[in-house]
Design an enzyme around this catalytic site. Structure first.
Site, PDB file in Angstrom:
ATOM      1  N   ALA A  36     122.691 -39.718 -36.332  1.00 40.48           N
ATOM      2  CA  ALA A  36     122.259 -38.401 -36.814  1.00 40.48           C
ATOM      3  C   ALA A  36     123.421 -37.419 -36.685  1.00 40.48           C
ATOM      4  O   ALA A  36     123.296 -36.347 -36.101  1.00 40.48           O
ATOM      5  CB  ALA A  36     121.023 -37.919 -36.068  1.00 40.48           C
ATOM      6  N   HIS A  38     126.395 -34.774 -36.936  1.00 38.12           N
ATOM      7  CA  HIS A  38     126.571 -33.414 -37.445  1.00 38.12           C
ATOM      8  C   HIS A  38     128.001 -32.979 -37.173  1.00 38.12           C
ATOM      9  O   HIS A  38     128.831 -33.760 -36.702  1.00 38.12           O
ATOM     10  CB  HIS A  38     125.555 -32.458 -36.818  1.00 38.12           C
ATOM     11  CG  HIS A  38     125.501 -32.516 -35.318  1.00 38.12           C
ATOM     12  ND1 HIS A  38     126.544 -32.106 -34.508  1.00 38.12           N
ATOM     13  CD2 HIS A  38     124.525 -32.947 -34.468  1.00 38.12           C
ATOM     14  CE1 HIS A  38     126.220 -32.260 -33.250  1.00 38.12           C
ATOM     15  NE2 HIS A  38     125.001 -32.782 -33.186  1.00 38.12           N
ATOM     16  N   HIS A  41     129.640 -33.813 -33.822  1.00 38.58           N
ATOM     17  CA  HIS A  41     130.168 -35.177 -33.687  1.00 38.58           C
ATOM     18  C   HIS A  41     131.498 -35.327 -34.421  1.00 38.58           C
ATOM     19  O   HIS A  41     132.432 -35.966 -33.920  1.00 38.58           O
ATOM     20  CB  HIS A  41     129.178 -36.196 -34.274  1.00 38.58           C
ATOM     21  CG  HIS A  41     127.868 -36.272 -33.571  1.00 38.58           C
ATOM     22  ND1 HIS A  41     126.694 -35.834 -34.145  1.00 38.58           N
ATOM     23  CD2 HIS A  41     127.526 -36.738 -32.338  1.00 38.58           C
ATOM     24  CE1 HIS A  41     125.695 -36.039 -33.311  1.00 38.58           C
ATOM     25  NE2 HIS A  41     126.171 -36.577 -32.203  1.00 38.58           N
ATOM     26  N   GLY A 152     131.022 -34.378 -25.992  1.00 48.43           N
ATOM     27  CA  GLY A 152     130.867 -32.945 -26.189  1.00 48.43           C
ATOM     28  C   GLY A 152     130.453 -32.239 -24.914  1.00 48.43           C
ATOM     29  O   GLY A 152     129.724 -32.790 -24.086  1.00 48.43           O
ATOM     30  N   GLU A 153     130.902 -30.995 -24.773  1.00 48.21           N
ATOM     31  CA  GLU A 153     130.543 -30.198 -23.597  1.00 48.21           C
ATOM     32  C   GLU A 153     129.112 -29.688 -23.652  1.00 48.21           C
ATOM     33  O   GLU A 153     128.618 -29.171 -22.648  1.00 48.21           O
ATOM     34  CB  GLU A 153     131.509 -29.025 -23.442  1.00 48.21           C
ATOM     35  CG  GLU A 153     132.903 -29.453 -22.994  1.00 48.21           C
ATOM     36  CD  GLU A 153     133.814 -28.274 -22.725  1.00 48.21           C
ATOM     37  OE1 GLU A 153     133.438 -27.127 -23.072  1.00 48.21           O
ATOM     38  OE2 GLU A 153     134.910 -28.493 -22.174  1.00 48.21           O
ATOM     39  N   ASP A 155     126.420 -31.369 -23.629  1.00 47.56           N
ATOM     40  CA  ASP A 155     125.766 -32.145 -22.567  1.00 47.56           C
ATOM     41  C   ASP A 155     126.692 -32.139 -21.353  1.00 47.56           C
ATOM     42  O   ASP A 155     127.290 -33.160 -20.997  1.00 47.56           O
ATOM     43  CB  ASP A 155     125.498 -33.565 -23.050  1.00 47.56           C
ATOM     44  CG  ASP A 155     124.558 -33.597 -24.239  1.00 47.56           C
ATOM     45  OD1 ASP A 155     123.346 -33.459 -24.017  1.00 47.56           O
ATOM     46  OD2 ASP A 155     125.040 -33.742 -25.380  1.00 47.56           O
ATOM     47  N   SER A 191     121.434 -32.961 -32.798  1.00 48.15           N
ATOM     48  CA  SER A 191     120.626 -33.764 -33.719  1.00 48.15           C
ATOM     49  C   SER A 191     119.156 -33.380 -33.639  1.00 48.15           C
ATOM     50  O   SER A 191     118.412 -33.545 -34.608  1.00 48.15           O
ATOM     51  CB  SER A 191     120.797 -35.252 -33.407  1.00 48.15           C
ATOM     52  OG  SER A 191     122.152 -35.642 -33.534  1.00 48.15           O
TER      53      SER A 191
END
Length: 283
Positions: A36, A38, A41, A152-153, A155, A191
């Site tokens: 998914a 975006h 990503h 990614g930051e 999370d 997502s």
């Protein structure tokens, strides 16, 4: 027309593709995803291309990190669109295993991490989440053997847990955190944003605004409890049910009592309607 990346769905196919890459002495960056895809990503992919000669993107919706009452069955799966996006970015290899490949019959192992980064945030509300994440990431690192892995930051707790695991277990990959990509109104790209109704989508940027306001108040000298209390009021007034809004040490994620305790990260999780959102900012 973009060239489609090699797609591996079995471990032998993955190993053959990686052997070819390694024979050329190429460095490898891994971008783990659940699909998914975006723009957030794709930002990871673009940075990966700058860090390494070859880029591997994994797409695997990991059942081990979903609780029985969570959205595993309904999680967005957009394989054709994902592959087209990765082709446009000139990704070299896509690792797309199924659950039987990742967790074959008789699979009974799990990577369990400990320490302050694991305590008191997502683990309170998703107790099986990190056991699933660390196990699947450990497997991906073993399968791909990347030189770099990009997360990614958004999370942020996951980033800190995975970074510590890779370091403690000598997994060989340098974990790189990439700043959160946001929509024009500030909402962190996710997502799961597709779950938001129009009304809830309008309210969702309040999460980021509340973090920025709390960070501003902390920099101005407000007490942590006062700043967080103001942020919590903004969030609940917008219709969210707040899970947590906390100030943690930006590196260790230990709880902190004052600005003097070290660099601070504010982290929030809240639910609006049926959608749970997370975000964070540096102070």
């Amino acid at each position: 027309m973009s060239r489609s990346p090699i797609v591996a769905r079995t471990l032998p196919a993955l190993r053959r593709a990686l052997d070819t890459i390694r024979a050329r002495k190429a460095s490898v960056a891994l971008v783990p995803t659940m699909g998914a895809l975006h723009e957030g990503h794709l930002a990871l992919v673009r940075l990966a291309k700058r860090r390494a000669s070859k880029v591997v993107v994994s797409i695997f919706v990991n059942p081990a990190q979903f609780a029985p009452n969570e959205d595993f069955a309904s999680y967005p799966r957009t394989w054709k669109a994902d592959l087209a996006k990765l082709a446009a970015e000139k990704v070299d290899l896509v690792w797309n295993p199924d659950a039987k490949t990742m967790y074959p019959a008789g699979f009974a192992s799990k990577i369990i991490t400990e320490g302050p980064a694991l305590v008191g945030l997502e683990d309170r509300f998703r107790p099986q989440f990190f056991g699933g994440v660390t196990t699947v990431v450990g497997k991906l690192f073993a399968q791909v053997r990347p030189d770099f892995a990009l997360f990614g930051e958004k999370d942020f707790q996951q980033l800190r847990v995975v970074t510590r695991m890779a370091r403690d277990l000598d997994l060989g990959a340098k974990v790189i955190g990439v700043p959160t990509m946001r929509e024009r109104d500030g909402l962190a790209m996710s997502s799961r944003n597709v779950y938001l109704s129009p009304e809830h989508r309008s309210a969702a940027p309040t999460l980021y605004r509340s973090l920025k306001e709390a960070a501003k108040r902390l920099r101005a000298g407000d007490d942590i409890d006062v700043a967080l209390g103001g942020g919590a009021e903004m969030i609940t007034a917008a219709g969210f049910k707040l899970d947590y809004l906390e100030a943690r040490h930006a590196e260790t994620l230990e709880p902190i009592a004052s600005l003097e305790d070290g660099p601070i990260r504010l982290l929030v999780a809240a639910r609006i309607g049926s959608t749970r959102l997370i975000d964070n900012v540096a102070v």
